[in-house]
Enzyme design. Structure first.
Site, PDB file in Angstrom:
ATOM      1  CB  SER A 252      -1.027  -0.035   1.315  1.00  0.00           C
ATOM      2  OG  SER A 252      -0.348   0.493   2.285  1.00  0.00           O
ATOM      3  CE  LYS A 253      -0.804   7.149  -3.360  1.00  0.00           C
ATOM      4  NZ  LYS A 253      -1.951   6.856  -4.234  1.00  0.00           N
ATOM      5  NE  ARG A 254       1.174  -0.146   5.656  1.00  0.00           N
ATOM      6  CZ  ARG A 254       0.376  -1.143   5.351  1.00  0.00           C
ATOM      7  NH1 ARG A 254      -0.896  -0.980   5.843  1.00  0.00           N
ATOM      8  NH2 ARG A 254       0.637  -2.071   4.287  1.00  0.00           N
TER       9      ARG A 254
END
Ligand code: GLU
Length: 488
Positions: A252-254
């Site tokens: 994810s972008k995390r």
């Protein structure tokens, strides 16, 4: 080998992400390897999530990656149009056929009524399944319901028995009868659902392999039963394992970029990204990891696609990119660098290819294009706008009673009298001679100069650095540095 007709069928909701790029790449490789056809179709029947600008973004990202398609949006072909929103009549005729044959039926509960049924099931601690009515509402009843403001959908009758799908990567997947419900094939807004449009198009377009992410595996039964009901041929399936980060969480972008466009903007070369993406679920024979697209086409094979979760390794990508940049042909590298500069606002002036080539040469070994402005950007900015790194100033200029400053003071006039037309080599030679006369090591001279003209201890070779700056800017920066000492 059977010629495969594969497709990439994105729903346009934004830029292509790593998962989508992997699906596109694997479909591309399988089509190319078998001398088949790779098709790109836009699945835009979810009007709530639709983002029109995403179509152009996806096209751009695929092109940047180098994944050319033979048939589909923009390139055309015999089975168009290739946007589902332009094929509604075809879907409608299939929905009607299923209704006429009693395999599907109208339903018109409101969202609130359905929510109440779900809540009741939850309160009674049983799973909710839409209950098929004993008799199906007529077309007239559906029209009246619509006129009274109710959403009219069409539901497909789920099969009574278990359904088994064979998948090339996951083997046989069986869904027990009790887990399937009568799912919607046409929504209240008149658009077909993904399930229906997807199978109708795969058949109409002659697709014989459906290769996509594992997240679709759990609902493949819907497409399978629809195909059977419509008498459409079943393609082969190959679902690709989930993509995780290095800590085993869903990518994810995390923890960084996940869009193809972000990697492009961050200064990666498409060949490095494609290489890394190829390894997300595919294990090349002989465990050779570095490959060009052409090599991948040769060696790709179904039987080495695994089902274990894949890991997206950003460090490996950086290593791939460093190697790809080091090995790239100079024209290729220049094109990539120009592309990078066109997407980023850096101090480096664009338009002078000679200068750009030189920057690429003197920063050899860079990891991504972003390293170049990080290292050289200051040379192109104003002489009085960069900061001096206090720690570096202390170490390189102030230490030993300001030995570094003394070198700068001494060199200022000598450089002022030197003809910079001698270029980087000439400047290096001038500095080497100076070191010899003054009995100093090159570092004792180059580092103070570097700090004076860039504010940091990092820049390309000192001759190159000063040559790019030219005499006037070099002197202006040395003067600024010496003046700062006095002021401080
Ligand atoms: N349109 C689907 C998506 O959003 C892909 C469906 C498929 O590949 O069958 O990604």
């Amino acid at each position: 080998m059977e010629k495969l007709k594969t497709r990439f069928a994105p729903s346009p909701t934004g830029h292509l992400h790593i998962g989508g790029a992997r699906t596109a790449l694997f479909n591309f490789l399988l089509a190319r390897q078998t001398g088949g056809t790779f098709l790109v179709r836009i699945e835009d029947t979810d009007r709530a999530r639709h983002d029109e600008s995403a179509v152009a973004k996806i096209v751009e990202d695929l092109r940047w990656l180098g994944l050319a398609w033979d048939e589909g949006i923009e390139v055309g072909g015999p089975n168009g149009p290739y946007r589902q929103s332009e094929r509604l009549e075809l879907y409608e005729s299939h929905v009607q056929r299923l209704v006429d044959e009693g395999k599907a039926y109208y339903a018109f509960e409101t969202a609130e009524e359905l929510a109440a049924k779900r809540a009741l099931a939850a309160a009674e601690k049983r799973g909710f399944r839409y209950e098929r009515p004993a008799t199906f509402p007529s077309a007239d009843a559906a029209a009246r319901a619509r006129a009274s403001g109710r959403p009219v959908v069409v539901r497909f009758c789920a099969p009574a028995g278990d359904v088994t799908i064979h998948d090339e990567a996951f083997g046989d997947v069986t869904v027990p009868a009790g887990e399937m419900e009568d799912f919607i094939i046409r929504k209240g807004d008149g658009y077909p659902t993904f399930y229906l449009a997807n199978v109708v198009d795969d058949a109409a377009m002659g697709v014989n392999l459906v290769c996509r992410g594992q997240e679709f595996l759990g609902q493949t039964w819907r497409q399978s039963v629809l195909r059977r009901a419509l008498g459409l041929p079943e393609p082969k399936f190959c679902h690709l394992p989930l993509i995780m980060d290095m800590r085993g969480r869903k990518l994810s972008k995390r923890d960084g970029d996940v869009d193809v466009q972000s990697f492009r903007k961050a200064g990666y070369l498409p060949e490095a990204l494609v290489n890394l993406i190829a390894l997300l679920g595919w294990r090349p024979a002989g465990d050779i990891e570095r490959m060009t697209l052409a090599e991948m086409i040769d060696s790709f094979s179904f039987d080495r696609i695994g089902k274990a979760n894949a890991k997206f390794d950003r460090d490996k990508l950086l290593a791939f990119n460093t190697d790809a940049a080091a090995g790239a042909d100079p024209d290729r590298l220049l094109a990539g660098f120009r592309d990078y500069l066109s997407l980023n606002d850096t101090a480096i002036p664009v338009g002078d290819d000679g200068l750009l080539r030189r920057l690429l040469e003197i920063t050899r070994g860079f990891r991504t294009f972003a390293d170049i402005p990080a290292k050289c950007g200051v040379l192109f900015g104003p002489d009085d706008a960069f900061d001096y790194d206090a720690k570096v100033v202390r170490k390189v200029l102030e230490k030993n009673d300001g030995a570094g400053y003394a070198v700068l003071t001494d060199l200022r006039d000598k450089l002022g009298a030197f003809d910079f037309a001698a270029g980087a080599e000439g400047i290096e030679k001038f500095l080497a001679d100076y070191c010899q006369t003054a009995d100093l090591g090159l570092g004792k001279v180059a580092q103070p100069l570097r700090v004076a003209v860039t504010g940091t201890a990092i820049s390309p070779a000192i001759g190159e650095t000063l040559a790019i700056l030219g005499r006037d800017k070099t002197l202006a920066r040395i003067n600024r540095c010496l003046a700062a000492r006095q002021a401080g």
